[in-house]
Write a protein that holds these residues in place. Structure first.
Motif, PDB file in Angstrom:
ATOM      1  N   TYR A 414       0.855  -1.190   0.000  1.00 22.28           N
ATOM      2  CA  TYR A 414       0.000   0.000   0.000  1.00 22.28           C
ATOM      3  C   TYR A 414       0.892   1.241   0.000  1.00 22.28           C
ATOM      4  O   TYR A 414       1.587   1.522   0.973  1.00 22.28           O
ATOM      5  CB  TYR A 414      -0.882  -0.038   1.240  1.00 22.28           C
ATOM      6  CG  TYR A 414      -2.035   0.931   1.264  1.00 22.28           C
ATOM      7  CD1 TYR A 414      -2.422   1.662   0.137  1.00 22.28           C
ATOM      8  CD2 TYR A 414      -2.778   1.097   2.427  1.00 22.28           C
ATOM      9  CE1 TYR A 414      -3.494   2.528   0.182  1.00 22.28           C
ATOM     10  CE2 TYR A 414      -3.858   1.965   2.476  1.00 22.28           C
ATOM     11  CZ  TYR A 414      -4.211   2.679   1.358  1.00 22.28           C
ATOM     12  OH  TYR A 414      -5.276   3.546   1.397  1.00 22.28           O
ATOM     13  N   LEU A 415       0.845   1.993  -1.084  1.00 19.70           N
ATOM     14  CA  LEU A 415       1.708   3.160  -1.220  1.00 19.70           C
ATOM     15  C   LEU A 415       1.418   4.220  -0.169  1.00 19.70           C
ATOM     16  O   LEU A 415       2.331   4.897   0.309  1.00 19.70           O
ATOM     17  CB  LEU A 415       1.565   3.754  -2.623  1.00 19.70           C
ATOM     18  CG  LEU A 415       1.954   2.848  -3.791  1.00 19.70           C
ATOM     19  CD1 LEU A 415       1.762   3.590  -5.117  1.00 19.70           C
ATOM     20  CD2 LEU A 415       3.375   2.343  -3.656  1.00 19.70           C
ATOM     21  N   ALA A 416       0.166   4.389   0.222  1.00 18.66           N
ATOM     22  CA  ALA A 416      -0.195   5.435   1.172  1.00 18.66           C
ATOM     23  C   ALA A 416       0.405   5.206   2.557  1.00 18.66           C
ATOM     24  O   ALA A 416       0.471   6.135   3.355  1.00 18.66           O
ATOM     25  CB  ALA A 416      -1.715   5.540   1.282  1.00 18.66           C
ATOM     26  N   LYS A 417       0.858   3.991   2.824  1.00 15.80           N
ATOM     27  CA  LYS A 417       1.428   3.687   4.140  1.00 15.80           C
ATOM     28  C   LYS A 417       2.901   3.322   4.066  1.00 15.80           C
ATOM     29  O   LYS A 417       3.536   3.110   5.099  1.00 15.80           O
ATOM     30  CB  LYS A 417       0.649   2.542   4.791  1.00 15.80           C
ATOM     31  CG  LYS A 417      -0.798   2.901   5.106  1.00 15.80           C
ATOM     32  CD  LYS A 417      -1.521   1.771   5.811  1.00 15.80           C
ATOM     33  CE  LYS A 417      -2.942   2.173   6.187  1.00 15.80           C
ATOM     34  NZ  LYS A 417      -3.683   1.082   6.861  1.00 15.80           N
ATOM     35  N   ASP A 418       3.447   3.270   2.892  1.00 17.54           N
ATOM     36  CA  ASP A 418       4.781   2.699   2.726  1.00 17.54           C
ATOM     37  C   ASP A 418       5.892   3.590   3.270  1.00 17.54           C
ATOM     38  O   ASP A 418       5.842   4.815   3.176  1.00 17.54           O
ATOM     39  CB  ASP A 418       5.061   2.420   1.249  1.00 17.54           C
ATOM     40  CG  ASP A 418       6.426   1.790   1.060  1.00 17.54           C
ATOM     41  OD1 ASP A 418       6.612   0.665   1.559  1.00 17.54           O
ATOM     42  OD2 ASP A 418       7.300   2.441   0.481  1.00 17.54           O
ATOM     43  N   ALA A 419       6.919   2.921   3.823  1.00 19.55           N
ATOM     44  CA  ALA A 419       8.127   3.619   4.246  1.00 19.55           C
ATOM     45  C   ALA A 419       9.380   2.814   3.946  1.00 19.55           C
ATOM     46  O   ALA A 419      10.481   3.328   4.120  1.00 19.55           O
ATOM     47  CB  ALA A 419       8.064   3.914   5.747  1.00 19.55           C
ATOM     48  N   VAL A 420       9.230   1.558   3.475  1.00 19.94           N
ATOM     49  CA  VAL A 420      10.393   0.663   3.427  1.00 19.94           C
ATOM     50  C   VAL A 420      10.506  -0.192   2.168  1.00 19.94           C
ATOM     51  O   VAL A 420      11.492  -0.921   2.009  1.00 19.94           O
ATOM     52  CB  VAL A 420      10.372  -0.282   4.646  1.00 19.94           C
ATOM     53  CG1 VAL A 420      10.509   0.501   5.944  1.00 19.94           C
ATOM     54  CG2 VAL A 420       9.096  -1.131   4.676  1.00 19.94           C
ATOM     55  N   THR A 421       9.568  -0.138   1.258  1.00 20.59           N
ATOM     56  CA  THR A 421       9.516  -1.104   0.159  1.00 20.59           C
ATOM     57  C   THR A 421      10.665  -0.930  -0.831  1.00 20.59           C
ATOM     58  O   THR A 421      11.125   0.184  -1.095  1.00 20.59           O
ATOM     59  CB  THR A 421       8.166  -0.997  -0.574  1.00 20.59           C
ATOM     60  OG1 THR A 421       7.123  -1.285   0.350  1.00 20.59           O
ATOM     61  CG2 THR A 421       8.066  -1.984  -1.720  1.00 20.59           C
ATOM     62  N   ASP A 422      11.097  -2.037  -1.407  1.00 23.96           N
ATOM     63  CA  ASP A 422      12.136  -2.058  -2.437  1.00 23.96           C
ATOM     64  C   ASP A 422      11.592  -1.403  -3.704  1.00 23.96           C
ATOM     65  O   ASP A 422      10.668  -1.916  -4.329  1.00 23.96           O
ATOM     66  CB  ASP A 422      12.533  -3.512  -2.705  1.00 23.96           C
ATOM     67  CG  ASP A 422      13.660  -3.641  -3.725  1.00 23.96           C
ATOM     68  OD1 ASP A 422      14.072  -2.616  -4.306  1.00 23.96           O
ATOM     69  OD2 ASP A 422      14.116  -4.780  -3.933  1.00 23.96           O
ATOM     70  N   ALA A 423      12.185  -0.285  -4.090  1.00 23.91           N
ATOM     71  CA  ALA A 423      11.703   0.464  -5.253  1.00 23.91           C
ATOM     72  C   ALA A 423      11.738  -0.365  -6.532  1.00 23.91           C
ATOM     73  O   ALA A 423      10.913  -0.173  -7.435  1.00 23.91           O
ATOM     74  CB  ALA A 423      12.531   1.734  -5.433  1.00 23.91           C
ATOM     75  N   GLU A 424      12.681  -1.286  -6.629  1.00 23.62           N
ATOM     76  CA  GLU A 424      12.814  -2.065  -7.854  1.00 23.62           C
ATOM     77  C   GLU A 424      11.634  -3.001  -8.086  1.00 23.62           C
ATOM     78  O   GLU A 424      11.413  -3.456  -9.213  1.00 23.62           O
ATOM     79  CB  GLU A 424      14.117  -2.887  -7.801  1.00 23.62           C
ATOM     80  CG  GLU A 424      15.376  -2.047  -7.648  1.00 23.62           C
ATOM     81  CD  GLU A 424      15.505  -0.982  -8.726  1.00 23.62           C
ATOM     82  OE1 GLU A 424      15.256  -1.317  -9.905  1.00 23.62           O
ATOM     83  OE2 GLU A 424      15.865   0.161  -8.406  1.00 23.62           O
ATOM     84  N   LEU A 425      10.869  -3.284  -7.025  1.00 26.18           N
ATOM     85  CA  LEU A 425       9.742  -4.204  -7.155  1.00 26.18           C
ATOM     86  C   LEU A 425       8.414  -3.503  -7.400  1.00 26.18           C
ATOM     87  O   LEU A 425       7.409  -4.168  -7.651  1.00 26.18           O
ATOM     88  CB  LEU A 425       9.638  -5.079  -5.903  1.00 26.18           C
ATOM     89  CG  LEU A 425      10.759  -6.102  -5.713  1.00 26.18           C
ATOM     90  CD1 LEU A 425      10.596  -6.837  -4.407  1.00 26.18           C
ATOM     91  CD2 LEU A 425      10.799  -7.085  -6.881  1.00 26.18           C
ATOM     92  N   ILE A 426       8.397  -2.182  -7.323  1.00 20.85           N
ATOM     93  CA  ILE A 426       7.142  -1.462  -7.539  1.00 20.85           C
ATOM     94  C   ILE A 426       6.554  -1.729  -8.931  1.00 20.85           C
ATOM     95  O   ILE A 426       5.346  -1.961  -9.065  1.00 20.85           O
ATOM     96  CB  ILE A 426       7.334   0.048  -7.304  1.00 20.85           C
ATOM     97  CG1 ILE A 426       7.649   0.306  -5.829  1.00 20.85           C
ATOM     98  CG2 ILE A 426       6.090   0.833  -7.715  1.00 20.85           C
ATOM     99  CD1 ILE A 426       6.559  -0.111  -4.859  1.00 20.85           C
TER     100      ILE A 426
END
Length: 461
Positions: A414-426
């Protein structure tokens, strides 16, 4: 602070994991807003600042850009009580809209876990509630939106009028333009009360079975809300045990004679609680104690009467929640996976257990049909949300193994809550990202709109 004389402020998201100092402008008239947009090279749009991470913060490379605070544009323009259509400015918070419309017998079809987000923020995140299988997400109840573009012009968008731009804006995280106002179709409601049925489960498989059965009822009844709290501290065969709450609207016939059809409007504090010093009070020991107590003290029971707003917006009773995690704040990692990927839920809970990262809060909800929005989060299946002390994530890639699990299963975060996700996987999680980027470039050829989220996850490139 005025639109003409911006003030410098220290800003954060609700989770307090990011903090940025920025020049902030807060126009209170639409004309002043246009002047601001035409005078700034880079702009981050901000509403109530309730997204967990950096969606409403400038990027570290924002340079001369500003943050555009829309909370001064907070009026109800039109309310047609005959058919339930309301036209509101984007800076209005949901609470103020509900205060005005619920006592008159009208409800928002979709409400997230808090009433304190703005209308514009609810649209930009295309928020969902606990009734998604039947009601869908927020944007599906919007008749039209007026959007201010970076060239100073305003366009009206709807699902039938430039649908690509409409759905790029709904769920577009404030990166296509400024949502000025919108028309929303409300729904009739007899009372401000709901009936809660509660069932305690003893394992994740049992929880999933109960939730799956509830999803069938939700598909037939858009007013049925379901959420499961999971005891993340339980191990072995007990892992994933929980409490499933199912709510549905109460009629006047369900109310005892002494109960008014609509509870009095709640008076809630809007003050920000200071973060507790150091690590705060959330620790492995307090999580284990609180989780065990909650599960053991809860009992399966039916037909309890609960105020609608209390049932649907539990975050508004937890103002101090981020403060309890200490100075580094709280990370909420929320994922969605298809219906047949229950194994991922098991693996995610096992990951936290084996890595000594017992979440302070874990919830599971049903998702139904998706939307036309290329960046809208809900997809048919399951959504799991976990709250973690940010201080436990010692490096930026601490949760990347979960990112890979989720992406490999055809899921997303969920982008609205994200703070840590691997950008390459978006791009894997959101395969229609190139479509969104093309529409965004058409609406904002000068590349004015930006944010920390957009920069960190490379959404604009």
């Amino acid at each position: 602070m005025t639109a003409e004389s911006p003030g410098t402020q220290s800003l954060s998201g609700w989770g307090r994991t990011f903090r940025r100092t920025a020049r902030v402008r807060r126009p209170e008239l639409e004309g002043g807003l246009v002047d601001v947009v035409l005078s700034e090279p880079k702009i981050t749009v901000r509403g109530a600042g309730k997204s967990y991470g950096d969606a409403a913060l400038p990027g570290v490379g924002a340079g001369d850009g500003i943050v555009l605070d829309l909370t001064g544009l907070d009026r109800i323009s039109v309310f047609d009580e005959g058919n339930g259509i309301v036209v509101v400015e984007a800076g209005l918070v949901l609470k103020d809209l509900i205060d005005q419309t619920l006592p008159l017998g009208w409800k928002l079809p979709v409400v997230p876990g808090t009433e304190r987000v703005t209308i514009g923020g609810a649209l930009a995140g295309d928020v969902h509630g606990k009734n998604h299988p039947g009601a869908g997400s927020f944007g599906q109840h919007v008749l039209w939106i007026d959007v201010l573009l970076s060239d100073g012009s305003t366009i009206r968008l709807s699902a039938g009028q430039d649908a690509d731009a409409f759905w790029a804006t709904v769920g577009g995280m404030g990166l296509t333009g400024v949502i000025l106002r919108t028309a929303i179709q409300l729904q009739r409601v007899d009372t401000g009360w709901m009936i809660r049925n509660r069932l305690r489960t003893h394992s994740l498989d049992e929880t999933v079975e109960v939730m799956h059965a509830a999803a069938g009822r939700q598909e037939l009844d858009p007013d049925r809300h379901v959420i499961a709290w999971l005891d993340a501290n339980a191990r072995g065969n007990r892992a994933g045990r929980g409490i499933v709450d199912e709510y549905y609207d109460a009629s006047t016939l369900d109310l005892p004679g002494v109960v008014a059809p609509f509870p009095e409007t709640r008076v809630t504090s809007s003050r920000e609680h200071r973060s507790l010093p150091g690590p705060g009070v959330v620790s492995a020991a307090t999580i284990a104690t609180a989780s065990a107590a909650r599960w053991h003290l809860s009992r399966s029971a039916n037909s309890r009467l609960v105020a609608r707003r209390t049932a649907l917006c539990p975050l508004d009773r937890a103002d101090a929640w981020p403060a309890a995690f200490g100075r580094r704040g709280v990370v909420q990692y929320q994922l969605a996976v298809p219906l047949d990927e229950v194994g991922v839920l098991h693996e995610v809970l096992a990951f936290f257990s084996t890595h000594g990262l017992t979440p302070a809060l874990v919830t599971l909800k049903n998702f139904g049909f998706g939307t036309a929005g290329p960046l809208t989060f809900p997809m048919p299946g399951w959504t799991l949300a976990v709250d973690l002390p940010a201080r436990w994530l010692h490096d930026a890639g601490a949760l990347h193994p979960i990112d890979k699990l989720v992406a490999g299963a055809g899921g997303r975060v969920y982008l609205a809550k994200d703070a840590v996700t691997d950008a390459e996987l978006i791009p894997v999680m959101y395969p229609r990202l190139p479509d969104w980027q093309r529409t965004r470039s058409r609406l904002d050829p000068a590349g004015v709109w930006t944010s920390g989220l957009a920069e960190r996850l490379k959404l604009l490139s």
